[in-house]
Write a protein that holds these residues in place. Structure first.
Motif, short mmCIF file in Angstrom:
data_model
loop_
_atom_site.label_atom_id
_atom_site.label_comp_id
_atom_site.label_asym_id
_atom_site.label_seq_id
_atom_site.Cartn_x
_atom_site.Cartn_y
_atom_site.Cartn_z
N GLY A 92 -10.30 3.64 2.33
CA GLY A 92 -11.11 3.27 1.17
C GLY A 92 -10.26 2.89 -0.01
N GLU A 93 -9.20 3.66 -0.26
CA GLU A 93 -8.29 3.37 -1.38
C GLU A 93 -7.55 2.05 -1.15
OE1 GLU A 93 -7.26 8.00 -2.68
OE2 GLU A 93 -5.97 6.91 -1.25
N ALA A 94 -7.16 1.79 0.09
CA ALA A 94 -6.45 0.56 0.41
C ALA A 94 -7.34 -0.66 0.18
CB ALA A 94 -5.97 0.59 1.86
N ILE A 95 -8.60 -0.59 0.64
CA ILE A 95 -9.53 -1.71 0.45
C ILE A 95 -9.78 -1.95 -1.03
CG2 ILE A 95 -11.91 -2.47 0.82
CD1 ILE A 95 -11.80 -1.12 3.56
N ALA A 96 -9.93 -0.86 -1.79
CA ALA A 96 -10.14 -1.00 -3.23
C ALA A 96 -8.95 -1.68 -3.90
CB ALA A 96 -10.38 0.38 -3.84
N LEU A 105 0.84 -1.20 0.00
CA LEU A 105 0.00 0.00 0.00
C LEU A 105 0.87 1.24 0.00
CD1 LEU A 105 -2.64 -1.11 2.69
CD2 LEU A 105 -2.80 -1.32 0.20
N ARG A 106 0.39 2.26 -0.69
CA ARG A 106 1.14 3.50 -0.82
C ARG A 106 0.94 4.37 0.41
NH1 ARG A 106 -0.61 8.17 -2.79
NH2 ARG A 106 -2.48 7.13 -3.58
N LEU A 107 2.02 4.94 0.91
CA LEU A 107 1.95 5.85 2.05
C LEU A 107 1.06 7.04 1.69
CD1 LEU A 107 3.19 6.36 4.91
CD2 LEU A 107 4.85 7.85 3.78
N GLY A 108 0.14 7.37 2.58
CA GLY A 108 -0.78 8.48 2.34
C GLY A 108 -2.12 8.04 1.79
N SER A 109 -2.26 6.73 1.47
CA SER A 109 -3.55 6.24 0.97
C SER A 109 -4.59 6.28 2.08
CB SER A 109 -3.41 4.80 0.47
OG SER A 109 -2.46 4.71 -0.58
N THR A 110 -5.83 6.38 1.67
CA THR A 110 -6.92 6.32 2.64
C THR A 110 -7.36 4.86 2.83
OG1 THR A 110 -8.65 6.54 0.97
CG2 THR A 110 -7.75 8.58 1.91
N SER A 152 -12.13 7.56 4.92
CA SER A 152 -11.25 8.67 4.56
C SER A 152 -10.02 8.76 5.47
CB SER A 152 -12.02 9.99 4.62
OG SER A 152 -12.49 10.23 5.93
N ILE A 153 -9.96 7.92 6.47
CA ILE A 153 -8.81 7.94 7.39
C ILE A 153 -7.55 7.49 6.64
CG2 ILE A 153 -7.82 6.88 9.46
CD1 ILE A 153 -10.63 6.64 10.57
N LYS A 154 -6.46 8.17 6.89
CA LYS A 154 -5.18 7.80 6.26
C LYS A 154 -4.63 6.54 6.93
CE LYS A 154 -4.73 11.51 3.58
NZ LYS A 154 -4.63 11.45 2.11
N ASP A 195 -4.13 -12.10 -6.76
CA ASP A 195 -2.80 -12.40 -7.28
C ASP A 195 -1.74 -12.49 -6.18
OD1 ASP A 195 -3.78 -12.35 -9.90
OD2 ASP A 195 -3.53 -10.17 -10.02
N ASN A 196 -2.14 -12.25 -4.93
CA ASN A 196 -1.19 -12.25 -3.83
C ASN A 196 -1.36 -13.49 -2.97
OD1 ASN A 196 -0.01 -9.64 -4.36
ND2 ASN A 196 -1.94 -8.76 -3.67
N LYS A 197 -0.24 -14.00 -2.46
CA LYS A 197 -0.28 -15.21 -1.66
C LYS A 197 -0.95 -14.97 -0.32
CE LYS A 197 2.45 -19.24 -0.59
NZ LYS A 197 3.73 -19.93 -0.78
N SER A 198 -0.77 -13.79 0.25
CA SER A 198 -1.39 -13.46 1.53
C SER A 198 -1.74 -11.99 1.54
CB SER A 198 -0.43 -13.78 2.68
OG SER A 198 -0.97 -13.33 3.91
N PHE A 199 -3.00 -11.68 1.87
CA PHE A 199 -3.38 -10.27 1.97
C PHE A 199 -3.93 -9.94 3.36
CE2 PHE A 199 -6.95 -12.56 0.04
CZ PHE A 199 -7.98 -12.26 0.91
N TYR A 200 -3.80 -10.86 4.30
CA TYR A 200 -4.26 -10.58 5.66
C TYR A 200 -3.39 -9.50 6.31
CZ TYR A 200 -6.77 -14.90 4.89
OH TYR A 200 -7.59 -15.87 4.37
N THR A 201 -2.10 -9.50 5.96
CA THR A 201 -1.21 -8.45 6.42
C THR A 201 -0.76 -7.63 5.21
OG1 THR A 201 -0.39 -9.84 8.23
CG2 THR A 201 0.92 -7.92 7.65
N CYS A 202 -0.92 -6.32 5.29
CA CYS A 202 -0.54 -5.42 4.21
C CYS A 202 0.67 -4.60 4.64
CB CYS A 202 -1.70 -4.48 3.87
SG CYS A 202 -3.27 -5.33 3.56
N TYR A 203 1.47 -4.21 3.66
CA TYR A 203 2.71 -3.51 3.96
C TYR A 203 2.70 -2.14 3.29
CZ TYR A 203 3.91 -8.16 5.43
OH TYR A 203 3.89 -9.38 6.06
N VAL A 204 3.04 -1.13 4.07
CA VAL A 204 3.08 0.25 3.58
C VAL A 204 4.49 0.54 3.13
CG1 VAL A 204 2.65 2.66 4.13
CG2 VAL A 204 1.26 0.88 5.21
N THR A 205 4.65 0.92 1.86
CA THR A 205 5.98 1.16 1.31
C THR A 205 6.03 2.50 0.59
OG1 THR A 205 5.40 0.01 -0.76
CG2 THR A 205 6.40 -1.31 0.99
N GLN A 206 7.23 2.99 0.42
CA GLN A 206 7.47 4.18 -0.39
C GLN A 206 8.79 3.98 -1.12
OE1 GLN A 206 8.06 7.97 1.69
NE2 GLN A 206 6.74 8.95 0.19
#
Length: 457
Positions: free
Chosen positions: A152-156, A145-150, A195-197, A164-175
């Motif tokens: 709603g954007e992350a869920i979308a 997930l992109r830093l600064g995403s909301t 709308s929460i970041k 296409d991902n092996k595991s999506f229970y844990t998400c990683y914020v990267t830049q």
């Protein structure tokens, strides 16, 4: 296999003979991938390609991954190019890399021709990592997930790329691929507002592993922290993949199997028992058997050296097997206990004094009880009931004194050698039953004849 699965296996084999393929298709659609892979090991090899084609396309890749490499090669050789393309492009990159690593060159060439350029690059990158490293078992498919995403954007994004991902229970914020934090799908779903970041929800104290870290240590980390997955970073801190819990479980299973085989005096094998030929079993066993046979000559040399003493006190000969067996069993108990403690990182070489003191205390208690029982047995059974004139009080004293000393020496050797092996970067499992028993056998005889010479001659 369970009784239920055995019945299914028999049913499928009968239906294959009767050519009732539609019924088979209905049955296999309800079976898990692991159960189907086990089923392929039981059916006739000629029927394997047919049975595989009856599996639904969305499940075929999962079953293929679970299968033994011999079956995989057999299927690949029988696949058309389109069938092979469908299978390999549905695999995760680490599974595809494992497949390429295990197949013959001619099969690998055919596989690589069917994968996409992106998949080919990922396979090549994974194959560059050392065999026992975290990089060799990691998956390159993960939710970033992109830093600064909301929220709603992350869920979308998860909805769009999750399949296409092996595991999506844990998400990683990267830049710029730098790992900044992690958060779970639960955090996103329970957020009060879309709308929460995500910056305010993520945890920035992320436990990571390096690509060249030992995969067994990574598996232990996953078990220790009860994570679904661990992020893998390169030397520059860029995230390159994840190691999921099922990958770690497979590593732990392989390591446990290898340790058991080594402890049993065999070379590790990658094949299952039923798939191993007698020649395979011969190769894995004969080297250890020869080494142990040659090492056992020292025992014979010791007995030969005390042949004159045995001629005087023939009764001593009858107790040699009991003393050697007791010593070997005592040493094996200690070695297996310490090997397990080492694998769980409960002890290290620095704990050697504590381990020795604990084993010495245990040996004194065990040796005392065994000696008393042995003395009673010799005097009551051998001396009184069997009327063996050669078995005197002094012979019983020699045997029982040796018993106590042997247990003490065996437990000291049994606990020390695995710790020493670990310190020298050898596999502690090598210092298990066969090896320990050989050393303790020779030591037991030296102690036995030493005490006998002091008390009887």
């Amino acid at each position: 296999m369970t009784e239920f699965n055995v019945k299914i296996e028999e049913m499928v084999q009968r239906l294959l003979e009767e050519k009732k393929y539609s019924t088979i298709k209905d049955i296999v659609s309800t079976m898990a991938a692991g159960d189907l892979a086990a089923l392929f090991e039981r059916v006739d090899e000629k029927q394997i390609p047919l049975l595989f084609r009856l599996i639904a396309k969305d499940k075929a890749a999962d079953v293929f991954v679970e299968m033994d490499s011999d079956f995989q090669e057999m299927l690949i050789r029988g696949f058309s190019d389109s069938e092979l393309k469908d299978i390999v492009n549905d695999l995760y990159a680490n599974d595809a890399a494992d497949l390429v690593d295990e197949m013959p060159a001619i099969v690998v060439d055919r596989i690589l021709k069917q994968v996409s350029p992106e998949m080919r690059n990922e396979i090549n990158q994974l194959l560059q990592y050392p065999e026992n490293s975290a990089g060799s078992i990691m998956s390159t498919e993960y939710v970033s997930l992109r830093l600064g995403s909301t929220v709603g954007e992350a869920i979308a994004q998860i909805r769009k790329t999750g399949f296409d991902n092996k595991s999506f229970y844990t998400c990683y914020v990267t830049q710029n691929k730098k790992l900044l934090g992690r958060l779970s799908v639960k955090d996103l779903l329970l957020a009060k507002d879309d709308s929460i970041k995500i910056d305010s929800l993520m945890k920035d104290n992320v436990i990571t592993v390096r690509t060249h870290e030992d995969k067994e240590q990574v598996a232990k980390l996953l078990s220790k922290y009860n994570f679904y997955a661990l992020p893998v970073v390169d030397g520059d801190g860029r995230m390159v993949g994840i190691i999921s819990f099922d990958d770690a479980l497979e590593v732990m299973e392989d390591e446990a199997t290898e340790d058991i085989e080594i402890m049993g005096g065999m070379s590790p094998s990658e094949k299952t028992y039923l798939r191993s030929t007698p020649l395979d079993l011969f190769r894995h066993r004969i080297v250890w058997l020869m080494l142990l046979m040659v090492s056992a000559t020292f025992t014979g040399m010791i007995i030969t050296g005390f042949e004159s003493a045995l001629a005087v006190q023939v009764a001593l000969t009858a107790f040699i097997p009991m003393l050697m067996d007791t010593g070997g069993n005592s040493g094996s108990q200690s070695s297996v206990t310490i090997i397990r403690a080492l694998s769980l990182e409960e002890v290290g070489f620095r704990d050697l004094p504590k381990v020795l003191w604990k084993e010495i205390q245990t040996a004194v208690l065990c040796g005392l009880v065994l000696s008393l029982v042995c003395f009673a047995k010799i005097m009551l059974v051998d001396h009184l009931l069997l009327k063996n004139d050669g078995v005197t009080f002094w012979v019983a004293l020699v045997v029982c004194s040796t018993m106590a000393a042997t247990v003490l020496v065996a437990k000291i050797i049994g606990c020390s050698l695995p710790l020493l092996a670990k310190k020298l970067r050898f596999d502690p499992a090598v210092m298990a039953s066969p090896f320990i028993t050989t050393i303790v056998d020779a030591t037991s005889l030296l102690v036995y004849f030493g005490i006998a010479r002091a008390l009887l001659f």
